[in-house]
Design a protein around this motif. Structure first.
Motif, PDB file in Angstrom:
ATOM      1  N   SER A 220       0.808  -1.217   0.000  1.00 13.74           N
ATOM      2  CA  SER A 220       0.000   0.000   0.000  1.00 13.74           C
ATOM      3  C   SER A 220       0.845   1.273   0.000  1.00 13.74           C
ATOM      4  O   SER A 220       0.335   2.358  -0.286  1.00 13.74           O
ATOM      5  CB  SER A 220      -0.935   0.010   1.216  1.00 13.74           C
ATOM      6  OG  SER A 220      -0.189  -0.081   2.421  1.00 13.74           O
ATOM      7  N   ASP A 221       2.138   1.154   0.306  1.00 17.26           N
ATOM      8  CA  ASP A 221       3.017   2.325   0.336  1.00 17.26           C
ATOM      9  C   ASP A 221       3.590   2.683  -1.026  1.00 17.26           C
ATOM     10  O   ASP A 221       4.215   3.747  -1.176  1.00 17.26           O
ATOM     11  CB  ASP A 221       4.184   2.090   1.308  1.00 17.26           C
ATOM     12  CG  ASP A 221       3.780   2.259   2.766  1.00 17.26           C
ATOM     13  OD1 ASP A 221       2.696   2.818   3.018  1.00 17.26           O
ATOM     14  OD2 ASP A 221       4.553   1.820   3.645  1.00 17.26           O
ATOM     15  N   ARG A 222       3.407   1.833  -2.025  1.00 15.59           N
ATOM     16  CA  ARG A 222       4.053   2.071  -3.315  1.00 15.59           C
ATOM     17  C   ARG A 222       3.751   3.447  -3.909  1.00 15.59           C
ATOM     18  O   ARG A 222       4.678   4.135  -4.356  1.00 15.59           O
ATOM     19  CB  ARG A 222       3.674   0.966  -4.314  1.00 15.59           C
ATOM     20  CG  ARG A 222       4.364  -0.361  -4.071  1.00 15.59           C
ATOM     21  CD  ARG A 222       4.204  -1.280  -5.275  1.00 15.59           C
ATOM     22  NE  ARG A 222       4.789  -2.595  -5.019  1.00 15.59           N
ATOM     23  CZ  ARG A 222       4.114  -3.667  -4.678  1.00 15.59           C
ATOM     24  NH1 ARG A 222       2.787  -3.585  -4.530  1.00 15.59           N
ATOM     25  NH2 ARG A 222       4.704  -4.823  -4.474  1.00 15.59           N
ATOM     26  N   PRO A 223       2.496   3.887  -3.971  1.00 17.45           N
ATOM     27  CA  PRO A 223       2.238   5.208  -4.552  1.00 17.45           C
ATOM     28  C   PRO A 223       2.939   6.345  -3.807  1.00 17.45           C
ATOM     29  O   PRO A 223       3.393   7.316  -4.429  1.00 17.45           O
ATOM     30  CB  PRO A 223       0.709   5.344  -4.466  1.00 17.45           C
ATOM     31  CG  PRO A 223       0.207   3.931  -4.450  1.00 17.45           C
ATOM     32  CD  PRO A 223       1.223   3.177  -3.652  1.00 17.45           C
ATOM     33  N   MET A 224       3.057   6.233  -2.484  1.00 18.52           N
ATOM     34  CA  MET A 224       3.745   7.273  -1.710  1.00 18.52           C
ATOM     35  C   MET A 224       5.256   7.215  -1.928  1.00 18.52           C
ATOM     36  O   MET A 224       5.925   8.262  -2.030  1.00 18.52           O
ATOM     37  CB  MET A 224       3.420   7.137  -0.232  1.00 18.52           C
ATOM     38  CG  MET A 224       2.079   7.725   0.170  1.00 18.52           C
ATOM     39  SD  MET A 224       2.005   9.523  -0.116  1.00 18.52           S
ATOM     40  CE  MET A 224       3.260  10.112   1.038  1.00 18.52           C
ATOM     41  N   GLY A 307       9.637  -0.204  10.837  1.00 19.61           N
ATOM     42  CA  GLY A 307      10.024  -1.449  11.479  1.00 19.61           C
ATOM     43  C   GLY A 307       8.995  -2.543  11.362  1.00 19.61           C
ATOM     44  O   GLY A 307       9.252  -3.686  11.762  1.00 19.61           O
ATOM     45  N   ASP A 308       7.824  -2.217  10.807  1.00 19.18           N
ATOM     46  CA  ASP A 308       6.773  -3.222  10.630  1.00 19.18           C
ATOM     47  C   ASP A 308       6.474  -3.474   9.160  1.00 19.18           C
ATOM     48  O   ASP A 308       5.452  -4.072   8.821  1.00 19.18           O
ATOM     49  CB  ASP A 308       5.496  -2.771  11.356  1.00 19.18           C
ATOM     50  CG  ASP A 308       4.933  -1.461  10.803  1.00 19.18           C
ATOM     51  OD1 ASP A 308       5.578  -0.860   9.913  1.00 19.18           O
ATOM     52  OD2 ASP A 308       3.855  -1.037  11.267  1.00 19.18           O
ATOM     53  N   GLY A 309       7.371  -3.012   8.300  1.00 22.48           N
ATOM     54  CA  GLY A 309       7.164  -3.157   6.861  1.00 22.48           C
ATOM     55  C   GLY A 309       6.626  -1.911   6.200  1.00 22.48           C
ATOM     56  O   GLY A 309       6.740  -1.751   4.985  1.00 22.48           O
ATOM     57  N   SER A 310       6.028  -1.021   6.986  1.00 23.91           N
ATOM     58  CA  SER A 310       5.488   0.216   6.446  1.00 23.91           C
ATOM     59  C   SER A 310       6.512   1.341   6.578  1.00 23.91           C
ATOM     60  O   SER A 310       7.571   1.169   7.195  1.00 23.91           O
ATOM     61  CB  SER A 310       4.192   0.600   7.163  1.00 23.91           C
ATOM     62  OG  SER A 310       4.467   0.918   8.521  1.00 23.91           O
ATOM     63  N   SER A 311       6.191   2.501   6.012  1.00 24.69           N
ATOM     64  CA  SER A 311       7.101   3.645   6.057  1.00 24.69           C
ATOM     65  C   SER A 311       6.394   4.886   6.578  1.00 24.69           C
ATOM     66  O   SER A 311       5.171   5.037   6.425  1.00 24.69           O
ATOM     67  CB  SER A 311       7.663   3.938   4.653  1.00 24.69           C
ATOM     68  OG  SER A 311       8.440   2.850   4.183  1.00 24.69           O
ATOM     69  N   GLN A 312       7.172   5.766   7.187  1.00 29.59           N
ATOM     70  CA  GLN A 312       6.691   7.072   7.630  1.00 29.59           C
ATOM     71  C   GLN A 312       7.179   8.107   6.620  1.00 29.59           C
ATOM     72  O   GLN A 312       8.375   8.209   6.352  1.00 29.59           O
ATOM     73  CB  GLN A 312       7.241   7.414   9.026  1.00 29.59           C
ATOM     74  CG  GLN A 312       6.858   8.780   9.543  1.00 29.59           C
ATOM     75  CD  GLN A 312       5.356   8.889   9.825  1.00 29.59           C
ATOM     76  OE1 GLN A 312       4.736   7.929  10.269  1.00 29.59           O
ATOM     77  NE2 GLN A 312       4.784  10.060   9.558  1.00 29.59           N
ATOM     78  N   PHE A 313       6.259   8.885   6.075  1.00 32.59           N
ATOM     79  CA  PHE A 313       6.593   9.864   5.042  1.00 32.59           C
ATOM     80  C   PHE A 313       6.575  11.274   5.630  1.00 32.59           C
ATOM     81  O   PHE A 313       5.726  11.597   6.461  1.00 32.59           O
ATOM     82  CB  PHE A 313       5.604   9.762   3.876  1.00 32.59           C
ATOM     83  CG  PHE A 313       5.653   8.417   3.198  1.00 32.59           C
ATOM     84  CD1 PHE A 313       6.515   8.187   2.144  1.00 32.59           C
ATOM     85  CD2 PHE A 313       4.830   7.378   3.629  1.00 32.59           C
ATOM     86  CE1 PHE A 313       6.576   6.939   1.532  1.00 32.59           C
ATOM     87  CE2 PHE A 313       4.877   6.135   3.026  1.00 32.59           C
ATOM     88  CZ  PHE A 313       5.755   5.914   1.975  1.00 32.59           C
ATOM     89  N   SER A 314       7.522  12.109   5.167  1.00 38.72           N
ATOM     90  CA  SER A 314       7.642  13.466   5.699  1.00 38.72           C
ATOM     91  C   SER A 314       7.854  14.459   4.564  1.00 38.72           C
ATOM     92  O   SER A 314       8.532  14.153   3.569  1.00 38.72           O
ATOM     93  CB  SER A 314       8.818  13.565   6.677  1.00 38.72           C
ATOM     94  OG  SER A 314       8.690  12.619   7.724  1.00 38.72           O
ATOM     95  N   ASP A 315       7.290  15.676   4.750  1.00 37.74           N
ATOM     96  CA  ASP A 315       7.442  16.729   3.743  1.00 37.74           C
ATOM     97  C   ASP A 315       8.728  17.517   3.927  1.00 37.74           C
ATOM     98  O   ASP A 315       9.265  18.084   2.966  1.00 37.74           O
ATOM     99  CB  ASP A 315       6.258  17.707   3.804  1.00 37.74           C
ATOM    100  CG  ASP A 315       4.936  17.049   3.423  1.00 37.74           C
ATOM    101  OD1 ASP A 315       4.949  15.864   3.024  1.00 37.74           O
ATOM    102  OD2 ASP A 315       3.887  17.724   3.530  1.00 37.74           O
ATOM    103  N   THR A 316       9.226  17.585   5.180  1.00 42.49           N
ATOM    104  CA  THR A 316      10.399  18.407   5.484  1.00 42.49           C
ATOM    105  C   THR A 316      11.494  17.564   6.133  1.00 42.49           C
ATOM    106  O   THR A 316      11.227  16.503   6.696  1.00 42.49           O
ATOM    107  CB  THR A 316      10.037  19.561   6.432  1.00 42.49           C
ATOM    108  OG1 THR A 316       9.664  19.014   7.709  1.00 42.49           O
ATOM    109  CG2 THR A 316       8.874  20.382   5.877  1.00 42.49           C
TER     110      THR A 316
END
Length: 331
Positions: A220-224, A307-316
């Protein structure tokens, strides 16, 4: 004389009935196989007599003459198709002919996995014992030439999927099918690209999709993930993605990516160079292709694994540093 003739005809009739009964029994009786299964390969242009002999030579204990005459008398001898067949226990002369005339070849399969490199693809094909390894001794450039893609780099050009093939097929035929499949899916994704996509060609889309494939832990993270890289490309920022560095290191990579590796310049080091690397780094699947063509609408420029397979996305960068402290350093 008449009585003798009638008696003779009666004997002939009885003999014919016995033979017919025996033939009928033989046609429906399981053939005697010398092994649990018997592989029979019929080359194009083989005569019915040659087919019968090949069946026996391959490991079936029966009379080739009987098989030949069964093929002839059935009226289907000319319908026998070339190919690779597998005879299992219980195969009868009748079912054998049906198999041969319907072209029911013994199919095997090989799976090419999303995210694999061309080196891994070659290794998987080499392990497949039922393939003919025509590409084994060929350099990658010569393989591409034989596939009609002279001058093209092979990385990422083959679509990850499961491919069936007849025993004895050339591995080059499997690669040709995977190449056509990737061309199809790539063109389809390119046709669906958003107008703001900072890419100039399907080749660039393939490269970006390969990075998205390697960088995504959760589907589910691919588009981001694609959005982050697209945003960086628009701004001229380095992509700074570890999988490209690892690809550039090749066999030098020992499983531990060090600071000096990030600083060692190669054409694929996206820390030392801006823009896309010169080639894909792996085979992207359909989802990665579509994500690269249609990134999420976002201003994100950074992401870090939770750490659970997902990612945290940031603008800055500040927000990214806080995310790194939270998810990587435990602060």
């Amino acid at each position: 004389m008449v009585k003798m003739f009638r008696a003779l005809m009666a004997v002939v009739l009885v003999v014919m009935l016995v033979i017919a009964g025996w033939v009928g029994l033989w046609l429906n009786q399981a053939l005697d196989l010398r092994t649990a299964t018997v592989d029979v390969s019929i080359e194009p242009g083989t005569s019915p007599r040659g087919v019968a002999q090949e069946v026996v030579d391959s490991g079936v204990n029966t009379s080739p003459a009987l098989l030949y005459w069964w093929f002839r008398l059935s009226g289907q001898a000319r319908q026998i198709k070339a190919g690779s067949y597998e005879l299992a226990a219980g195969t009868t002369p009748r079912s054998l002919l049906g198999m041969l005339t319907r072209g029911e070849e013994a199919l095997k399969s090989v799976t090419l996995v999303e995210g694999w490199s061309f080196k891994q693809v070659r290794a998987a094909l080499l392990k497949e014992e039922h393939l003919t390894h025509d590409s084994q001794a060929l350099e990658a450039s010569l393989i591409m030439e034989k596939l009609g893609q002279a001058g093209h780099h092979p990385e990422g050009r083959f679509y990850p999927d499961t491919y069936t093939f007849a025993k004895g097929s050339s591995d080059l035929k499997v690669l040709a099918r995977a190449l056509r499949a990737m061309d199809h899916h790539l063109q389809d994704a390119w046709a669906q690209r958003v107008s703001t996509l900072p890419l100039k060609s399907p080749a660039e889309l393939l490269t970006l999709a390969s990075i998205v494939e390697k960088e995504t832990g959760r589907a589910s993270d691919r588009p981001m993930v694609a959005a982050v890289f697209a945003n960086r490309l628009r701004l001229g920022m380095p992509l700074q993605t570890d999988p490209t560095v690892i690809y550039g290191l090749g066999d030098k990579f020992d499983g531990n990516l060090r600071r000096r590796d990030l600083q060692a310049d190669t054409p694929w080091n996206t820390y030392t160079r801006t823009g896309l690397p010169p080639t894909p780094i792996a085979m992207p699947g359909k989802a990665a292709l579509l994500a690269a063509a249609q990134p999420a609408t976002s201003r994100a420029l950074y992401f870090v694994a939770r750490g659970d397979g997902s990612s945290q996305f940031s603008d800055t960068l500040d927000a990214h540093n806080r995310a790194v402290n939270t998810y990587q350093r435990g602060r």
